[in-house]
Write a protein that holds these residues in place. Structure first.
Motif, PDB file in Angstrom:
ATOM      1  N   GLY A 106       0.794  -1.227   0.000  1.00 27.64           N
ATOM      2  CA  GLY A 106       0.000   0.000   0.000  1.00 27.64           C
ATOM      3  C   GLY A 106       0.820   1.268   0.000  1.00 27.64           C
ATOM      4  O   GLY A 106       0.284   2.355   0.197  1.00 27.64           O
ATOM      5  N   GLY A 107       2.136   1.161  -0.227  1.00 29.16           N
ATOM      6  CA  GLY A 107       2.981   2.344  -0.262  1.00 29.16           C
ATOM      7  C   GLY A 107       3.000   2.978  -1.644  1.00 29.16           C
ATOM      8  O   GLY A 107       2.019   2.923  -2.390  1.00 29.16           O
ATOM      9  N   ASN A 108       4.140   3.560  -2.013  1.00 29.68           N
ATOM     10  CA  ASN A 108       4.295   4.198  -3.326  1.00 29.68           C
ATOM     11  C   ASN A 108       4.387   3.108  -4.391  1.00 29.68           C
ATOM     12  O   ASN A 108       5.447   2.537  -4.629  1.00 29.68           O
ATOM     13  N   SER A 109       3.266   2.811  -5.037  1.00 28.74           N
ATOM     14  CA  SER A 109       3.182   1.673  -5.954  1.00 28.74           C
ATOM     15  C   SER A 109       4.190   1.762  -7.091  1.00 28.74           C
ATOM     16  O   SER A 109       4.786   0.752  -7.492  1.00 28.74           O
ATOM     17  N   GLN A 110       4.393   2.974  -7.627  1.00 24.82           N
ATOM     18  CA  GLN A 110       5.303   3.126  -8.753  1.00 24.82           C
ATOM     19  C   GLN A 110       6.735   2.784  -8.366  1.00 24.82           C
ATOM     20  O   GLN A 110       7.437   2.067  -9.076  1.00 24.82           O
ATOM     21  N   LYS A 111       7.174   3.285  -7.211  1.00 29.30           N
ATOM     22  CA  LYS A 111       8.542   3.009  -6.753  1.00 29.30           C
ATOM     23  C   LYS A 111       8.707   1.531  -6.408  1.00 29.30           C
ATOM     24  O   LYS A 111       9.754   0.938  -6.672  1.00 29.30           O
ATOM     25  N   ILE A 112       7.686   0.934  -5.804  1.00 33.53           N
ATOM     26  CA  ILE A 112       7.756  -0.482  -5.445  1.00 33.53           C
ATOM     27  C   ILE A 112       7.844  -1.346  -6.698  1.00 33.53           C
ATOM     28  O   ILE A 112       8.645  -2.279  -6.766  1.00 33.53           O
ATOM     29  N   LYS A 113       7.043  -1.033  -7.700  1.00 36.84           N
ATOM     30  CA  LYS A 113       7.086  -1.793  -8.960  1.00 36.84           C
ATOM     31  C   LYS A 113       8.466  -1.738  -9.590  1.00 36.84           C
ATOM     32  O   LYS A 113       8.959  -2.734 -10.141  1.00 36.84           O
ATOM     33  N   GLN A 114       9.120  -0.589  -9.507  1.00 40.66           N
ATOM     34  CA  GLN A 114      10.468  -0.454 -10.066  1.00 40.66           C
ATOM     35  C   GLN A 114      11.465  -1.345  -9.333  1.00 40.66           C
ATOM     36  O   GLN A 114      12.394  -1.887  -9.938  1.00 40.66           O
ATOM     37  N   LEU A 115      11.256  -1.515  -8.037  1.00 42.67           N
ATOM     38  CA  LEU A 115      12.196  -2.288  -7.221  1.00 42.67           C
ATOM     39  C   LEU A 115      12.040  -3.793  -7.406  1.00 42.67           C
ATOM     40  O   LEU A 115      12.982  -4.549  -7.143  1.00 42.67           O
ATOM     41  N   ILE A 116      10.851  -4.252  -7.853  1.00 42.67           N
ATOM     42  CA  ILE A 116      10.619  -5.705  -7.948  1.00 42.67           C
ATOM     43  C   ILE A 116      10.092  -6.123  -9.326  1.00 42.67           C
ATOM     44  O   ILE A 116       9.565  -7.219  -9.481  1.00 42.67           O
ATOM     45  N   LYS A 117      10.261  -5.276 -10.339  1.00 36.78           N
ATOM     46  CA  LYS A 117       9.669  -5.572 -11.656  1.00 36.78           C
ATOM     47  C   LYS A 117      10.290  -6.794 -12.328  1.00 36.78           C
ATOM     48  O   LYS A 117       9.646  -7.475 -13.118  1.00 36.78           O
ATOM     49  N   LYS A 118      11.546  -7.106 -12.018  1.00 39.26           N
ATOM     50  CA  LYS A 118      12.205  -8.275 -12.637  1.00 39.26           C
ATOM     51  C   LYS A 118      11.812  -9.582 -11.959  1.00 39.26           C
ATOM     52  O   LYS A 118      12.136 -10.660 -12.449  1.00 39.26           O
ATOM     53  N   GLN A 119      11.159  -9.474 -10.812  1.00 37.07           N
ATOM     54  CA  GLN A 119      10.646 -10.631 -10.057  1.00 37.07           C
ATOM     55  C   GLN A 119      11.744 -11.617  -9.645  1.00 37.07           C
ATOM     56  O   GLN A 119      11.506 -12.817  -9.557  1.00 37.07           O
ATOM     57  N   SER A 120      12.930 -11.084  -9.407  1.00 38.91           N
ATOM     58  CA  SER A 120      14.041 -11.942  -8.975  1.00 38.91           C
ATOM     59  C   SER A 120      14.241 -11.923  -7.467  1.00 38.91           C
ATOM     60  O   SER A 120      14.994 -12.723  -6.921  1.00 38.91           O
ATOM     61  N   ALA A 121      13.557 -10.996  -6.761  1.00 40.07           N
ATOM     62  CA  ALA A 121      13.806 -10.795  -5.338  1.00 40.07           C
ATOM     63  C   ALA A 121      13.425 -12.016  -4.504  1.00 40.07           C
ATOM     64  O   ALA A 121      14.164 -12.419  -3.596  1.00 40.07           O
ATOM     65  N   LYS A 122      12.272 -12.642  -4.807  1.00 39.24           N
ATOM     66  CA  LYS A 122      11.828 -13.785  -4.001  1.00 39.24           C
ATOM     67  C   LYS A 122      12.794 -14.949  -4.113  1.00 39.24           C
ATOM     68  O   LYS A 122      13.106 -15.615  -3.117  1.00 39.24           O
ATOM     69  N   ASP A 123      13.278 -15.215  -5.327  1.00 30.10           N
ATOM     70  CA  ASP A 123      14.218 -16.324  -5.523  1.00 30.10           C
ATOM     71  C   ASP A 123      15.514 -16.068  -4.762  1.00 30.10           C
ATOM     72  O   ASP A 123      16.084 -16.986  -4.156  1.00 30.10           O
ATOM     73  N   PHE A 124      15.977 -14.820  -4.797  1.00 33.45           N
ATOM     74  CA  PHE A 124      17.232 -14.483  -4.111  1.00 33.45           C
ATOM     75  C   PHE A 124      17.060 -14.590  -2.598  1.00 33.45           C
ATOM     76  O   PHE A 124      17.942 -15.095  -1.889  1.00 33.45           O
ATOM     77  N   ALA A 125      15.906 -14.142  -2.089  1.00 33.81           N
ATOM     78  CA  ALA A 125      15.631 -14.258  -0.652  1.00 33.81           C
ATOM     79  C   ALA A 125      15.585 -15.716  -0.224  1.00 33.81           C
ATOM     80  O   ALA A 125      16.117 -16.089   0.838  1.00 33.81           O
ATOM     81  N   THR A 126      14.993 -16.576  -1.058  1.00 34.77           N
ATOM     82  CA  THR A 126      14.936 -18.011  -0.771  1.00 34.77           C
ATOM     83  C   THR A 126      16.335 -18.612  -0.748  1.00 34.77           C
ATOM     84  O   THR A 126      16.669 -19.431   0.126  1.00 34.77           O
ATOM     85  N   ALA A 130      -3.064  -3.578   7.229  1.00 38.60           N
ATOM     86  CA  ALA A 130      -4.250  -3.010   6.573  1.00 38.60           C
ATOM     87  C   ALA A 130      -4.869  -1.931   7.452  1.00 38.60           C
ATOM     88  O   ALA A 130      -6.030  -2.004   7.866  1.00 38.60           O
ATOM     89  N   LEU A 131      -4.099  -0.883   7.719  1.00 36.66           N
ATOM     90  CA  LEU A 131      -4.505   0.092   8.724  1.00 36.66           C
ATOM     91  C   LEU A 131      -5.697   0.940   8.295  1.00 36.66           C
ATOM     92  O   LEU A 131      -6.417   1.476   9.150  1.00 36.66           O
ATOM     93  N   ASN A 132      -5.902   1.090   6.998  1.00 36.84           N
ATOM     94  CA  ASN A 132      -6.998   1.933   6.517  1.00 36.84           C
ATOM     95  C   ASN A 132      -8.198   1.135   6.019  1.00 36.84           C
ATOM     96  O   ASN A 132      -9.108   1.694   5.401  1.00 36.84           O
ATOM     97  N   ASP A 133      -8.208  -0.156   6.267  1.00 40.26           N
ATOM     98  CA  ASP A 133      -9.322  -1.009   5.857  1.00 40.26           C
ATOM     99  C   ASP A 133     -10.382  -1.029   6.961  1.00 40.26           C
ATOM    100  O   ASP A 133     -10.079  -1.346   8.114  1.00 40.26           O
ATOM    101  N   ASP A 134     -11.606  -0.680   6.624  1.00 41.15           N
ATOM    102  CA  ASP A 134     -12.679  -0.614   7.623  1.00 41.15           C
ATOM    103  C   ASP A 134     -12.867  -1.938   8.358  1.00 41.15           C
ATOM    104  O   ASP A 134     -13.191  -1.955   9.556  1.00 41.15           O
ATOM    105  N   LEU A 135     -12.665  -3.048   7.659  1.00 44.36           N
ATOM    106  CA  LEU A 135     -12.848  -4.360   8.280  1.00 44.36           C
ATOM    107  C   LEU A 135     -11.863  -4.583   9.421  1.00 44.36           C
ATOM    108  O   LEU A 135     -12.127  -5.343  10.351  1.00 44.36           O
ATOM    109  N   ASN A 136     -10.731  -3.884   9.359  1.00 40.93           N
ATOM    110  CA  ASN A 136      -9.685  -4.043  10.366  1.00 40.93           C
ATOM    111  C   ASN A 136     -10.003  -3.282  11.649  1.00 40.93           C
ATOM    112  O   ASN A 136      -9.397  -3.536  12.681  1.00 40.93           O
ATOM    113  N   ALA A 137     -10.927  -2.351  11.600  1.00 44.55           N
ATOM    114  CA  ALA A 137     -11.328  -1.609  12.792  1.00 44.55           C
ATOM    115  C   ALA A 137     -12.395  -2.419  13.520  1.00 44.55           C
ATOM    116  O   ALA A 137     -13.564  -2.384  13.173  1.00 44.55           O
TER     117      ALA A 137
END
Length: 342
Positions: free
Chosen positions: A216-236, A278-285
């Motif tokens: 739920g953060g800055n979607s554009q910046k997050i997409k740039q950081l994980i667009k190659k989808q290699s992060a999960k494999d490297f973390a594993t 999910a701090l801004n989700d009504d269901l969470n309150a």
């Protein structure tokens, strides 16, 4: 071998429903001295007011006589921006628990910048001695993504605190949560070398590798950081490499704290949540805390978070918010009754 049901250990299931144990997640402030590029929080809420601190102490006073174990989990924002609230509540809980033979433990999710030795000593003394600190690789990359509110990098400040802590004999555990992206993987290897040189001999410090996600953060910046989808494999890959130091549990499927009947979060304004993401989700309150320490629980919403125990669905118990959002047709979100709890 641990006995299990549908992939969950019986012990973990029993613990999640055990009324003699309770996890109280507290947001002493929702302000932060960092502005991490992928953060999902909006920093609109401030520090707990005095009435709320007193109300939480009343709630603890009513709860502890029924418990064998109370866990205080501190979240934010940056919780140590309101360290006076952390000290007041944790020290009160520990003193009271001694009268009732109740064990009090605590953990703090912190950016680490404010964890001075003086603060660390006082926290350890009140059994608040498990810390999670996030690192985004070595200095050059970390300073691009975990930025202080002033715009400056934060690595040197955090590393100085960590090394200072390592030179003490204090009883604590620090989990370094290493955030993995497509672009910081060499930097993470550099940090691992730094860790191996300075901290690998100290069992109080462990590494945990996690690919960043869009929460739920800055979607554009997050997409740039994980667009190659290699992060999960490297973390594993790194998790496998450091498996012994990670002390990874082999006890079955994960059960999220938000799924558990004996876990509840209190925001810095007194609103009750189940999930810390999910701090801004009504269901969470799911309710609120009153000035006298009693709780007003939104019964229908609250029970929705616990439904995984009726299905033993690994997704539903592992991340109830994700499951609910993807299976809304299963749930009735109509009229909701309020129940007051002492």
């Amino acid at each position: 071998m641990t006995e299990s049901i549908k992939g969950f250990s019986k012990h973990a299931l029993a613990s999640a429903l055990n009324s003699s144990e309770f996890q109280l997640i507290l947001f002493p402030t929702e302000q932060c001295n960092f502005r991490c590029v992928y953060c999902y929080e909006d920093f609109e809420k401030g520090k707990m007011q005095e009435w709320l601190v007193k109300a939480i102490k009343e709630f603890i006073a009513n709860k502890i006589p029924t418990l064998d174990k109370l866990t205080l989990s501190w979240f934010g924002g940056e919780p140590l921006l309101a360290d006076d609230v952390v000290f007041e509540i944790s020290e009160y809980a520990l003193d009271l628990a001694k009268k009732y033979n109740c064990k009090v433990v605590g953990d703090i999710t912190t950016n680490g910048s404010l964890l001075s030795i003086k603060t660390l000593e006082r926290l350890v003394k009140s059994n608040q001695n498990y810390f999670q600190i996030s690192i985004d690789g070595d200095e050059s990359f970390h300073n691009k993504t975990r930025v202080m509110r002033t715009g400056r990098g934060s690595f040197d400040k955090i590393w100085t605190r960590i090394i200072a802590a390592s030179k003490t004999q204090l009883d604590f555990k620090i989990l370094l949560r290493i955030h993995v992206t497509d672009d910081n993987q060499q930097s993470i290897l550099d940090f691992c070398e730094r860790f191996n040189q300075h901290l690998s001999h100290d069992s109080r410090f462990t590494l945990y590798f996690k690919a960043i996600e869009n929460l739920g953060g800055n979607s554009q910046k997050i997409k740039q950081l994980i667009k190659k989808q290699s992060a999960k494999d490297f973390a594993t890959e790194l998790t496998a490499r450091y498996e012994k130091s990670l002390d990874i549990s082999k006890n079955g499927n994960y059960i999220c704290y938000a799924s558990k009947a004996n876990s509840l979060a209190i925001r810095s304004d007194g609103i009750l949540n189940k999930c810390t993401v999910a701090l801004n989700d009504d269901l969470n309150a799911v309710g609120k805390i009153n000035q006298d320490g009693t709780l007003e629980i939104n019964n229908h919403r609250y029970s929705t978070w616990l439904k995984g125990f009726t299905t033993l669905n690994s997704w539903q118990l592992g991340c109830p918010m994700s499951y609910i959002n993807n299976n809304k047709s299963e749930f009735d979100f109509g009229d909701i009754q309020i129940k007051q709890v002492g």
